[in-house]
Design a protein around this motif. Structure first.
Motif, PDB file in Angstrom:
ATOM      1  N   LEU A  85      55.059 -13.734  32.556  1.00  0.00           N
ATOM      2  CA  LEU A  85      56.025 -13.456  33.625  1.00  0.00           C
ATOM      3  C   LEU A  85      55.349 -13.668  34.980  1.00  0.00           C
ATOM      4  CD1 LEU A  85      58.911 -12.202  33.500  1.00  0.00           C
ATOM      5  CD2 LEU A  85      57.849 -10.049  34.113  1.00  0.00           C
TER       6      LEU A  85
ATOM      7  N   LEU B 231      58.299  -8.577  41.409  1.00  0.00           N
ATOM      8  CA  LEU B 231      58.753  -9.446  40.321  1.00  0.00           C
ATOM      9  C   LEU B 231      60.091 -10.079  40.663  1.00  0.00           C
ATOM     10  CD1 LEU B 231      57.814  -7.427  37.108  1.00  0.00           C
ATOM     11  CD2 LEU B 231      56.643  -9.380  38.105  1.00  0.00           C
ATOM     12  N   VAL B 232      60.970  -9.285  41.276  1.00  0.00           N
ATOM     13  CA  VAL B 232      62.273  -9.815  41.687  1.00  0.00           C
ATOM     14  C   VAL B 232      62.071 -10.917  42.720  1.00  0.00           C
ATOM     15  CG1 VAL B 232      64.439  -9.252  42.854  1.00  0.00           C
ATOM     16  CG2 VAL B 232      63.487  -7.672  41.176  1.00  0.00           C
ATOM     17  N   ALA B 234      59.408 -12.727  43.158  1.00  0.00           N
ATOM     18  CA  ALA B 234      58.799 -13.898  42.521  1.00  0.00           C
ATOM     19  C   ALA B 234      59.830 -14.661  41.700  1.00  0.00           C
ATOM     20  CB  ALA B 234      57.634 -13.464  41.637  1.00  0.00           C
ATOM     21  N   GLY B 235      60.770 -13.926  41.096  1.00  0.00           N
ATOM     22  CA  GLY B 235      61.801 -14.585  40.305  1.00  0.00           C
ATOM     23  C   GLY B 235      62.789 -15.324  41.204  1.00  0.00           C
ATOM     24  N   PHE B 236      63.009 -14.755  42.365  1.00  0.00           N
ATOM     25  CA  PHE B 236      63.957 -15.312  43.301  1.00  0.00           C
ATOM     26  C   PHE B 236      63.431 -16.612  43.907  1.00  0.00           C
ATOM     27  CE2 PHE B 236      66.812 -15.063  47.020  1.00  0.00           C
ATOM     28  CZ  PHE B 236      67.979 -14.781  46.334  1.00  0.00           C
ATOM     29  N   TYR B 237      62.184 -16.582  44.315  1.00  0.00           N
ATOM     30  CA  TYR B 237      61.540 -17.800  44.824  1.00  0.00           C
ATOM     31  C   TYR B 237      60.652 -18.342  43.718  1.00  0.00           C
ATOM     32  CZ  TYR B 237      62.984 -16.081  49.368  1.00  0.00           C
ATOM     33  OH  TYR B 237      63.729 -15.640  50.429  1.00  0.00           O
ATOM     34  N   THR B 238      61.269 -19.074  42.813  1.00  0.00           N
ATOM     35  CA  THR B 238      60.528 -19.546  41.649  1.00  0.00           C
ATOM     36  C   THR B 238      59.290 -20.320  42.070  1.00  0.00           C
ATOM     37  OG1 THR B 238      62.744 -20.027  40.931  1.00  0.00           O
ATOM     38  CG2 THR B 238      61.007 -20.485  39.359  1.00  0.00           C
ATOM     39  N   ARG B 239      58.179 -19.967  41.437  1.00  0.00           N
ATOM     40  CA  ARG B 239      56.903 -20.662  41.635  1.00  0.00           C
ATOM     41  C   ARG B 239      56.381 -20.629  43.075  1.00  0.00           C
ATOM     42  NH1 ARG B 239      58.992 -23.830  37.568  1.00  0.00           N
ATOM     43  NH2 ARG B 239      60.277 -24.886  39.059  1.00  0.00           N
ATOM     44  N   GLU B 250      52.054  -6.558  43.024  1.00  0.00           N
ATOM     45  CA  GLU B 250      52.455  -5.618  41.979  1.00  0.00           C
ATOM     46  C   GLU B 250      51.487  -4.427  41.958  1.00  0.00           C
ATOM     47  OE1 GLU B 250      54.881  -4.087  39.940  1.00  0.00           O
ATOM     48  OE2 GLU B 250      55.541  -6.145  40.188  1.00  0.00           O
TER      49      GLU B 250
END
Lengths: 399, 275
Positions: A85, B231-232, B234-239, B250
């Motif tokens: 992840l 994490l949100v 990082a997920g929002f701005y992929t890579r 984190e």
């Protein structure tokens, strides 16, 4: 002390068990399915910098392996979910880019078809509109990022153009750059189920769209399954002078019957002259069309048998078939399996199953002589199970 | 320190019955499964081969071989694990409420102990982690035994090669047992932070009654939000962010959430707790 025996006992059990589990896990993670390349004949230098990316499968065990002359390493499938992840896998070829151009590579897709590279620059483009729907007449956005490798400065620009049709999503297959023109080869998936293969030509200087040409198109038809497939291997990030693609129509098979082919045409698009021409395949080679490879200015059609490989070659520039090249290998390969074939820098790389192992063969495309021959074998005899399959994905050479 | 260890030992002794029940249940259930599952497979295999007069190799053209994952994905294996997880979840609440709602309000005595009250909190937290890690260790010990049992029931021709490291490929296993030590620390570290958030939310309720439930829920959601924010993002701005950057973000949020949970708990225990 006596009072605490329960706590102490449980603590000891926890620490030793979990400790030994992770010591074992660390050992296994390096290599629980060790493969290596064993040279049979030829020049060992050929495999000096080779890394084979392969996927190993046995029952319900699956591993990604990198196999080199020094043995094999496992990757990814060994990583914990939580780590994945945080740290998704970076393909081999992109590790170098991320090290060297950390900021430029931020947020970019790690897919070679989205990049172009030469001595001075690295150019990147994303899928138009981030693969979102676009309705006819609305803006279709092409985003291009350019990195100057010498100064490490990057610039980016966007081009907006009204969409010619309504697209469900779009996918960039390749990017070609020549004297201030950037061409982007895109597959557009229409909302009504058809497909178009576009080339968007962008002028780098005045940042405008010069041309949007459709080089192949299929419509949705009842009971017919059609497909545009690109034969180029877009794994490298240099220019491809030709795009080689196939437009096929099948009658949809009923209840698992083999789909019957209605039509199949092949085309070559010349990136220098911007012309498309149809290319016809000789009937006697049609059976092998799935193995066709485009390499530079030549189309290769391999014909395999148990002990040799015949490479038929067609020169696009001269528009003629040349003398086929023959490679002989002493080990008898299993000609039922589809072999892995890759042509890189004038060399042929072949991996094919032989009995319990795999043959790795390297040959010279010009002369047809064998440069190297070896076997990919399981490193220790402990693992007696030979029901595994090893699928080669790609061969990289690390310089 | 000494009083902390004493408290930990005390809490572990109090929960040892529960621990024994869970371990016993897991051992019995899984060992029965380890016999029943392969036996069932062999029975049906023999039946099919007998009825259709098939040889072993012909049989495998029809059906797949036995794999250890048949057992790992069966109820015999999964049920005790799921049951233990649920019981431990309930125990997180029980470990506090027992002291208030038990026969003689035990929390009196605990709060009167001549040590910092936060020690009680740490003692209970350690006890919970003990139970979790104890069951985790038990499962690691059981796996090789179960494999041996199965290999003795199913002949080699009928099963696929399944080394000990093959268990990492099982989804259920990979979630609970990350195959790198880093992963292990991460997942159980996050677990620990979750438990501290719950503990502090419970103390809110114990301090302010009904109003406290509302405070606790709000506090819990807020803490959880901070915890997963990187994490949100990082997920929002992929890579966009590199692994090390995500990890550091984190780490920072984890320290903030953990620190504030302990600080609030300490404050509540010292000044607000009602008995």
């Amino acid at each position: 002390m006596k009072k605490y025996w329960k706590t102490i006992l449980i603590s000891l059990v926890i620490v030793t068990t979990i400790g030994s589990y992770y010591i074992q896990a660390a050992r296994a993670s390096k290599n629980d399915f060790p493969f290596k390349i064993e040279t049979t004949s030829g020049n060992k230098k050929e495999i000096e910098n080779l890394i084979l990316q392969a996927s190993y499968q046995n029952g319900d065990i699956h591993r990604w392996l990198y196999i080199s002359k020094d043995g094999s390493t496992n990757l990814m499938s060994r990583q914990a979910y939580i780590e994945r992840l945080i740290a998704p896998h970076v393909p081999l070829m992109f590790q170098k880019y991320i090290q060297e151009h950390r900021n430029f590579m931020r947020g970019k897709e790690l897919n070679p078809s989205k990049y172009y590279e030469d001595e001075a620059r690295l150019i990147y483009t994303t899928d138009p509109n981030n693969r979102q729907k676009v309705i006819q007449g609305n803006l279709l956005t092409l985003k291009i990022d350019i990195l100057d490798k010498h100064t490490n400065n990057s610039s980016s620009f966007e081009i907006n153009t009204p969409a010619q049709a309504s697209y469900d999503w779009m996918y960039v297959n390749d990017i070609y750059v020549e004297n201030e023109e950037i061409k982007i080869l895109v597959t557009n998936y229409l909302i009504n189920g058809g497909r178009e293969l576009h080339i968007y030509t962008v002028n780098e200087k005045n940042k405008e769209l010069e041309q949007d040409s459709i080089i192949a198109k299929i419509e949705q038809e009842e009971g017919v399954y059609s497909e545009i497939s690109l034969i180029n291997d877009f794994k490298n990030i240099q220019n491809e002078n030709y795009y080689f693609y196939m437009v096929e129509k099948y009658k949809e098979g009923m209840g698992g019957a083999r789909p019957e082919i209605i039509s199949s045409q092949m085309y070559l698009y010349n990136n220098i002259t911007n012309e498309v021409e149809e290319w016809a395949m000789p009937a006697e080679l049609k059976a092998n069309k799935d193995l066709m490879i485009l390499h530079g200015e030549e189309i290769f059609v391999p014909i395999l048998s148990a002990n040799d490989l015949e490479l038929n070659r067609y020169n696009i520039e001269k528009k003629q078939w040349e003398e086929p090249v023959n490679f002989n290998y002493p080990s008898t390969v299993n000609d039922k399996d589809t072999p892995f074939l890759q042509l890189t820098e004038g060399k042929l790389y072949l991996v094919n199953r032989i009995a319990d192992d795999h043959l790795l063969f390297i040959g010279d495309l010009l002369t047809g002589e064998s440069l190297y021959e070896g076997k990919i074998i399981v490193e220790n005899g402990e693992n007696l199970d030979t029901n595994y399959s090893l699928y080669n994905e790609q061969i990289n050479s690390i310089n | 320190m000494k009083s902390y260890l004493k408290l930990v030992n005390f809490e572990i002794n109090r929960s040892s019955k529960l621990f024994l029940i869970l371990t016993g249940l897991t051992i019995v259930c899984q060992l029965i499964g380890a016999i029943i599952v392969p036996k069932g497979f062999m029975k049906s295999a023999n039946q099919v081969m007998y009825e259709n007069q098939l040889s072993v190799s012909q049989y495998f053209e029809l059906r797949s071989a036995f794999s250890f994952s048949n057992f790992i994905n069966s109820g015999w294996f999964i049920m005790p694990v799921v049951f233990s997880i649920s019981v431990l979840m309930i125990y997180v609440f029980f470990i506090w409420y027992r002291d208030w709602l038990g026969k003689n309000t035990f929390i009196y005595r605990l709060l009167m102990l001549p040590t910092g009250r936060i020690t009680i909190y740490f003692g209970k937290l350690t006890a919970i982690m003990f139970l979790v890690l104890g069951l985790i260790a038990l499962q690691i010990l059981l796996i090789p035994i179960e494999m041996k049992i199965m290999n003795s029931i199913v002949p080699a021709d009928f099963r696929t090669y399944f080394p000990l490291s093959g268990i990492y490929d099982q989804y259920m296993w990979a979630m609970l047992y990350p195959n790198t030590f880093t992963g292990f620390i991460l997942i159980y570290g996050i677990g620990l932070i979750f438990v501290t958030i719950l503990f502090t939310a419970i103390l809110f309720e114990r301090s302010y009654g009904l109003k406290g439930i509302f405070c606790g829920v709000v506090y819990g959601i807020f803490s959880f939000g901070i915890l997963i924010a990187p994490l949100v993002l990082a997920g929002f701005y992929t890579r966009y962010f590199y692994p090390l950057e995500i990890f550091l973000m984190e780490l920072a949020t984890s320290i903030i959430v953990l620190g504030s949970a302990i600080w609030i708990a300490n404050h509540l225990l010292k000044n607000k707790i009602r008995v």
